[in-house]
Motif scaffolding. Sequence first.
Motif, PDB file in Angstrom:
ATOM      1  N   MET A 178      68.460  36.929  97.702  1.00 30.87           N
ATOM      2  CA  MET A 178      67.734  38.160  97.717  1.00 30.87           C
ATOM      3  C   MET A 178      66.948  38.176  98.117  1.00 30.87           C
ATOM      4  N   ASP A 179      65.902  39.240  98.814  1.00 29.39           N
ATOM      5  CA  ASP A 179      64.272  38.929  99.596  1.00 29.39           C
ATOM      6  C   ASP A 179      64.201  40.549  98.910  1.00 29.39           C
ATOM      7  N   ALA A 180      63.614  41.264 100.117  1.00 34.48           N
ATOM      8  CA  ALA A 180      61.856  42.650  99.207  1.00 34.48           C
ATOM      9  C   ALA A 180      60.848  42.700 100.743  1.00 34.48           C
ATOM     10  N   THR A 181      60.509  44.173 101.126  1.00 33.63           N
ATOM     11  CA  THR A 181      60.107  44.246 102.135  1.00 33.63           C
ATOM     12  C   THR A 181      58.698  44.117 100.889  1.00 33.63           C
ATOM     13  N   ASP A 182      57.560  43.823 102.002  1.00 32.55           N
ATOM     14  CA  ASP A 182      56.483  43.698 101.757  1.00 32.55           C
ATOM     15  C   ASP A 182      55.392  42.966 100.753  1.00 32.55           C
ATOM     16  N   TRP A 183      56.129  41.852 100.407  1.00 32.33           N
ATOM     17  CA  TRP A 183      55.529  41.022  99.246  1.00 32.33           C
ATOM     18  C   TRP A 183      54.674  41.239  99.021  1.00 32.33           C
ATOM     19  N   PRO A 184      54.109  41.397  98.135  1.00 31.45           N
ATOM     20  CA  PRO A 184      52.674  42.198  97.347  1.00 31.45           C
ATOM     21  C   PRO A 184      51.356  40.822  97.360  1.00 31.45           C
ATOM     22  N   LEU A 185      52.628  40.074  96.881  1.00 34.79           N
ATOM     23  CA  LEU A 185      51.535  38.560  97.241  1.00 34.79           C
ATOM     24  C   LEU A 185      52.605  37.501  97.240  1.00 34.79           C
ATOM     25  N   GLY A 186      52.981  37.433  98.132  1.00 38.87           N
ATOM     26  CA  GLY A 186      54.295  36.735  98.846  1.00 38.87           C
ATOM     27  C   GLY A 186      55.052  35.995  97.816  1.00 38.87           C
ATOM     28  N   ASN A 187      56.201  35.487  98.233  1.00 40.72           N
ATOM     29  CA  ASN A 187      57.753  35.352  97.186  1.00 40.72           C
ATOM     30  C   ASN A 187      57.957  34.777  96.449  1.00 40.72           C
ATOM     31  N   ASN A 188      56.512  33.917  95.973  1.00 37.19           N
ATOM     32  CA  ASN A 188      56.690  32.843  95.223  1.00 37.19           C
ATOM     33  C   ASN A 188      55.122  32.932  94.011  1.00 37.19           C
ATOM     34  N   TRP A 217      53.780  34.478  90.921  1.00 37.98           N
ATOM     35  CA  TRP A 217      54.145  35.181  89.366  1.00 37.98           C
ATOM     36  C   TRP A 217      53.576  36.114  88.631  1.00 37.98           C
ATOM     37  N   LEU A 218      52.254  36.538  89.520  1.00 38.01           N
ATOM     38  CA  LEU A 218      51.743  37.371  89.695  1.00 38.01           C
ATOM     39  C   LEU A 218      52.173  38.956  89.689  1.00 38.01           C
ATOM     40  N   MET A 219      53.025  39.002  91.053  1.00 35.77           N
ATOM     41  CA  MET A 219      54.664  40.440  91.249  1.00 35.77           C
ATOM     42  C   MET A 219      55.477  40.198  91.583  1.00 35.77           C
ATOM     43  N   GLY A 220      56.416  40.443  91.412  1.00 37.01           N
ATOM     44  CA  GLY A 220      58.127  39.786  92.086  1.00 37.01           C
ATOM     45  C   GLY A 220      58.930  40.229  91.677  1.00 37.01           C
ATOM     46  N   ILE A 221      60.263  39.403  91.709  1.00 36.67           N
ATOM     47  CA  ILE A 221      61.643  39.358  91.267  1.00 36.67           C
ATOM     48  C   ILE A 221      61.982  39.086  89.777  1.00 36.67           C
ATOM     49  N   GLN A 222      62.270  39.350  88.694  1.00 34.31           N
ATOM     50  CA  GLN A 222      63.350  38.143  88.189  1.00 34.31           C
ATOM     51  C   GLN A 222      65.041  38.552  88.138  1.00 34.31           C
ATOM     52  N   VAL A 223      66.610  38.176  88.501  1.00 31.89           N
ATOM     53  CA  VAL A 223      67.076  38.584  87.925  1.00 31.89           C
ATOM     54  C   VAL A 223      68.722  37.983  87.159  1.00 31.89           C
ATOM     55  N   HIS A 224      68.942  38.634  86.478  1.00 37.66           N
ATOM     56  CA  HIS A 224      69.414  38.187  85.123  1.00 37.66           C
ATOM     57  C   HIS A 224      71.643  38.063  85.759  1.00 37.66           C
ATOM     58  N   ILE A 225      72.643  37.913  85.468  1.00 43.84           N
ATOM     59  CA  ILE A 225      73.427  38.084  85.426  1.00 43.84           C
ATOM     60  C   ILE A 225      74.668  37.903  84.448  1.00 43.84           C
ATOM     61  N   SER A 226      75.200  38.663  83.526  1.00 40.82           N
ATOM     62  CA  SER A 226      76.363  38.369  82.541  1.00 40.82           C
ATOM     63  C   SER A 226      77.633  38.329  83.735  1.00 40.82           C
ATOM     64  N   TYR A 227      77.796  37.371  83.069  1.00 41.26           N
ATOM     65  CA  TYR A 227      79.481  37.517  84.337  1.00 41.26           C
ATOM     66  C   TYR A 227      80.380  38.032  83.424  1.00 41.26           C
ATOM     67  N   ASP A 228      81.314  38.390  83.554  1.00 38.82           N
ATOM     68  CA  ASP A 228      82.363  38.736  83.871  1.00 38.82           C
ATOM     69  C   ASP A 228      84.102  38.068  82.520  1.00 38.82           C
ATOM     70  N   THR A 256      45.912  42.816  86.602  1.00 39.87           N
ATOM     71  CA  THR A 256      45.671  43.728  86.242  1.00 39.87           C
ATOM     72  C   THR A 256      45.397  44.354  87.003  1.00 39.87           C
ATOM     73  N   GLY A 257      44.805  45.368  87.144  1.00 40.84           N
ATOM     74  CA  GLY A 257      44.172  46.683  87.733  1.00 40.84           C
ATOM     75  C   GLY A 257      45.227  47.297  88.359  1.00 40.84           C
ATOM     76  N   GLU A 258      45.087  47.951  89.563  1.00 40.22           N
ATOM     77  CA  GLU A 258      45.876  49.243  90.142  1.00 40.22           C
ATOM     78  C   GLU A 258      47.248  48.227  91.585  1.00 40.22           C
ATOM     79  N   VAL A 259      47.957  48.186  91.218  1.00 41.85           N
ATOM     80  CA  VAL A 259      48.784  47.891  92.527  1.00 41.85           C
ATOM     81  C   VAL A 259      49.310  48.564  93.349  1.00 41.85           C
ATOM     82  N   ASP A 260      49.266  49.241  94.590  1.00 43.52           N
ATOM     83  CA  ASP A 260      48.896  50.541  95.427  1.00 43.52           C
ATOM     84  C   ASP A 260      50.314  49.776  96.492  1.00 43.52           C
ATOM     85  N   LYS A 261      51.495  49.610  95.825  1.00 42.98           N
ATOM     86  CA  LYS A 261      52.442  48.761  96.889  1.00 42.98           C
ATOM     87  C   LYS A 261      53.470  49.622  96.824  1.00 42.98           C
ATOM     88  N   THR A 262      54.990  49.907  98.002  1.00 43.71           N
ATOM     89  CA  THR A 262      56.264  50.022  97.852  1.00 43.71           C
ATOM     90  C   THR A 262      56.890  48.693  97.639  1.00 43.71           C
TER      91      THR A 262
END
Length: 82
Positions: free
Chosen positions: A11-21, A23-34, A67-73
């Motif tokens: 997994m990756d992302a463009t323009d990690w606003p606060l770095g890729n590690n 817990w202030l902003m990022g991605i969390q992914v859960h899988i449900s197995y078939d 808190t505050g505004e996050v102005d990132k894509t």
Amino acid sequence: MVHVDAGTYTMDATDWPLGNNSWLMGIQVHISYDDGSEGANVFGPTNYGPKTLKAGTLQCIIFVNTTGEVDKTFTPRLYKID
């Protein structure tokens, strides 16, 4: 949400606003197995590297714990590497 076939993914992302590690902003992914076995959190801060997954449905959550505004894509990307 996206369905994935069995394989190894990273997994990756463009323009990690606060770095890729952060817990202030990022991605969390859960899988449900078939196969009905218990799902798991498979990607998250400090843990976006290669993972071997069984077939299932991934749910991706972009989180903001600040808190505050996050102005990132922010565009998460899932790559199948095998």
